[in-house]
Write a protein that holds these residues in place. Structure first.
Motif, short mmCIF file in Angstrom:
data_model
loop_
_atom_site.label_atom_id
_atom_site.label_comp_id
_atom_site.label_asym_id
_atom_site.label_seq_id
_atom_site.Cartn_x
_atom_site.Cartn_y
_atom_site.Cartn_z
N ILE A 181 0.83 -1.20 0.00
CA ILE A 181 0.00 0.00 0.00
C ILE A 181 0.87 1.25 0.00
N LEU A 182 1.88 1.27 0.85
CA LEU A 182 2.76 2.43 0.92
C LEU A 182 3.57 2.60 -0.36
N GLU A 183 3.98 1.48 -0.95
CA GLU A 183 4.72 1.54 -2.21
C GLU A 183 3.87 2.08 -3.35
N MET A 184 2.56 1.93 -3.24
CA MET A 184 1.66 2.44 -4.27
C MET A 184 1.55 3.96 -4.22
N GLY A 185 2.00 4.56 -3.13
CA GLY A 185 1.95 6.01 -3.01
C GLY A 185 0.78 6.54 -2.22
N VAL A 186 0.14 5.69 -1.42
CA VAL A 186 -0.98 6.12 -0.58
C VAL A 186 -0.46 7.07 0.50
N ARG A 187 -1.14 8.19 0.65
CA ARG A 187 -0.66 9.22 1.59
C ARG A 187 -1.45 9.26 2.89
N ALA A 188 -2.57 8.57 2.95
CA ALA A 188 -3.33 8.52 4.20
C ALA A 188 -2.55 7.71 5.23
N PRO A 189 -2.80 7.93 6.51
CA PRO A 189 -2.16 7.08 7.53
C PRO A 189 -2.52 5.61 7.31
N VAL A 190 -1.54 4.73 7.43
CA VAL A 190 -1.77 3.30 7.22
C VAL A 190 -1.30 2.55 8.47
N GLU A 191 -2.18 1.72 9.02
CA GLU A 191 -1.82 0.87 10.15
C GLU A 191 -2.20 -0.57 9.83
N MET A 192 -1.59 -1.51 10.53
CA MET A 192 -1.89 -2.92 10.31
C MET A 192 -2.91 -3.42 11.32
N LEU A 193 -3.95 -4.10 10.81
CA LEU A 193 -4.94 -4.73 11.69
C LEU A 193 -5.48 -5.98 10.99
N PRO A 194 -5.02 -7.16 11.39
CA PRO A 194 -5.52 -8.40 10.78
C PRO A 194 -6.94 -8.69 11.24
N THR A 195 -7.60 -9.59 10.53
CA THR A 195 -8.87 -10.12 10.99
C THR A 195 -8.59 -11.07 12.14
N GLY A 196 -9.40 -11.00 13.17
CA GLY A 196 -9.17 -11.83 14.35
C GLY A 196 -9.78 -13.21 14.26
N LEU A 197 -9.40 -14.05 15.20
CA LEU A 197 -9.91 -15.41 15.31
C LEU A 197 -10.83 -15.52 16.52
N GLU A 198 -11.98 -16.14 16.32
CA GLU A 198 -12.87 -16.39 17.45
C GLU A 198 -12.29 -17.51 18.32
N GLU A 199 -12.64 -17.48 19.59
CA GLU A 199 -12.11 -18.45 20.53
C GLU A 199 -12.43 -19.89 20.12
N SER A 200 -13.54 -20.08 19.42
CA SER A 200 -13.98 -21.43 19.06
C SER A 200 -12.94 -22.16 18.20
N PHE A 201 -12.12 -21.42 17.45
CA PHE A 201 -11.14 -22.08 16.60
C PHE A 201 -10.00 -22.70 17.41
N PHE A 202 -9.84 -22.25 18.65
CA PHE A 202 -8.82 -22.85 19.51
C PHE A 202 -9.39 -24.01 20.32
N GLU A 203 -10.70 -24.27 20.18
CA GLU A 203 -11.37 -25.27 21.00
C GLU A 203 -12.03 -26.32 20.11
N THR A 204 -11.24 -27.14 19.48
CA THR A 204 -11.76 -28.14 18.56
C THR A 204 -12.31 -29.35 19.32
N ASP A 205 -13.18 -30.07 18.67
CA ASP A 205 -13.81 -31.26 19.23
C ASP A 205 -13.03 -32.48 18.76
N ALA A 206 -12.23 -33.05 19.65
CA ALA A 206 -11.36 -34.17 19.28
C ALA A 206 -12.16 -35.36 18.78
N ARG A 207 -13.31 -35.62 19.39
CA ARG A 207 -14.12 -36.76 18.96
C ARG A 207 -14.66 -36.56 17.56
N ARG A 208 -15.14 -35.34 17.27
CA ARG A 208 -15.67 -35.06 15.93
C ARG A 208 -14.55 -35.09 14.90
N ALA A 209 -13.37 -34.58 15.25
CA ALA A 209 -12.23 -34.61 14.33
C ALA A 209 -11.86 -36.05 13.99
#
Length: 427
Positions: A181-209
């Protein structure tokens, strides 16, 4: 704070942007903020159904014509948006596309003197084939080819510089995307913010897997999967070619699950048959998001080949489920996959990619990769990222009201006064 999120794509449409918008909204609500999502009305009762989250969604009108992948064209400054902003006083607009919803966001900024935050979710140059003018460049005549290149290399970057220049803040989902984005010449302030993960993704069901493994593996040893819209830009044929080579090289028997839907599904199924992979590759269609984590946990490796990602949400989900990743090295992907630790990165070369798969399964670090995968994405939890997002909104609101102080009138003055008062109550 009262936050308006504007998006061209939302559930029931399946894709990274709808997932990102929904997760951000839920996490911000968990912090006590009021978040209203302005999203397309897909008609025919195909919106949110009985989902309680639909209570926080305003559905907006769209044009009848749709893109070939099911995306719609929302109307700019739709009546539903106008009426909502007449009733409510929003502190911030967070928009997730630069056209349609993006044009509406800039109109709202001008009318109500409120800050606009934009998340750059997509490498738009990789998606131009959805528009008739840009399809089949290799078959185009000289003039049309010139127009296509001008659109991709000149007009699109110029528009993005113009649009982001009107925004108060641009959010990049990854370090690599921020750099681009910065290399493209964007002049607005740019910050990094990824999409987050819900807690459920850390809590898998071993039996279902384990049930999933038994269902698909039968007498095989390894289970691989990928999760993707089945579209050109996702590069699924490369994965099929890699899987074909693994089979030819006498790897232990395995099954490869292709999870997702898209306009390329029929073509990809036929391609897999032509490659002799009918007994190896299974196309499952879409899997409900609440069940996806168990398919990921059931798999020995998550395979990925897209070069069009700005972040790769599904990669983070795989890692959170304890599934190591083998992916083609690309922007967004290389910010999450740590080569040799939670997975492997490979060039877009089938032979080199196959070697990485072998290494992930049989190499010296293979036994530790599942635990390392989970640990590597713990900082991506939605609630932690929502706290950062909250700070960014507040900074934008404070800066915006400094700029417009004394310069608003009419309804905008009332809106500014209410929002400024709310800002000081929460800081």
């Amino acid at each position: 704070m009262k936050i308006a999120m504007l998006t061209n794509n939302y559930r029931p449409f399946v894709g990274g942007v709808p997932v990102s918008v929904e997760r951000q909204a839920k996490a911000l609500r968990a912090l006590g903020h009021e978040v209203t999502v302005f999203a397309p009305d897909y008609g025919d009762g195909k919106n949110g159904g009985q989902d309680p989250e639909e209570d926080h969604v305003v559905r907006c009108s769209c044009f009848k014509r749709k893109m070939c992948n099911g995306m719609v064209y929302p109307k700019v400054a739709d009546r539903q948006v106008r009426e909502a902003f007449e009733r409510e006083f929003f502190d911030c607009v967070h928009v997730h596309q630069p056209v349609f919803a993006g044009n509406t966001a800039l109109w709202l900024k001008k009318k109500y003197h409120i800050p606009v935050v934009y998340t750059w979710h997509t490498k738009y140059q990789d998606y131009l084939h959805y528009f008739p003018l840009f399809r089949e460049e290799e078959k185009a005549g000289p003039l049309r080819r010139l127009l296509i290149r001008a659109g991709r290399d000149l007009i699109l970057p110029a528009y993005m510089r113009w649009f982001t220049g009107k925004c108060d803040l641009v959010l990049a989902p990854s370090k690599g995307m921020k750099r681009q984005i910065l290399e493209m010449g964007v002049r607005a302030p740019v910050e990094m913010l990824p999409t987050g993960l819900e807690e459920s993704f850390f809590e898998t069901d071993a039996r279902r897997a384990e049930e999933i493994r038994r269902e698909y593996l039968q007498d095989r040893k390894y289970l691989f999967c990928t999760v993707s819209r089945l579209e050109i830009e996702k590069n699924i044929p490369f994965l099929l070619e890699g899987v074909r080579r693994l089979k030819e090289e006498d790897m232990e028997p395995f099954r490869f699950l292709v999870i997702g839907e898209g306009t390329q599904r029929v073509y990809l199924e036929e391609l897999a048959r032509q490659m002799g992979l009918g007994d190896v590759v299974t196309f499952t269609g879409n899997i409900p998001n609440r069940e996806l984590k168990d398919y990921l946990a059931a798999s020995d490796l998550f395979l990925f080949a897209s070069r069009s990602e700005t972040q790769g949400i599904v990669i983070q989900e795989a890692l959170a489920s304890g599934c190591p990743v083998v992916a083609v090295k690309a922007t967004g992907v290389e910010d999450v996959v740590e080569d040799g630790k939670n997975g492997f990165l490979a060039p877009e070369d089938a032979q080199a990619w196959c070697l990485k798969v072998w290494k992930a399964l049989e190499g010296p670090a293979a036994g530790e990769m599942r635990s390392r995968a989970k640990d590597s994405v713990r900082g991506y939890r939605s609630i932690l990222l929502a706290m950062q997002e909250e700070r960014m909104y507040r900074n934008c609101a404070e800066q915006r009201w400094k700029e417009v102080s004394g310069c608003v009138d009419g309804h905008g003055e009332k809106h500014a006064a209410v929002s400024l008062s709310r800002l000081f109550k929460i800081t």
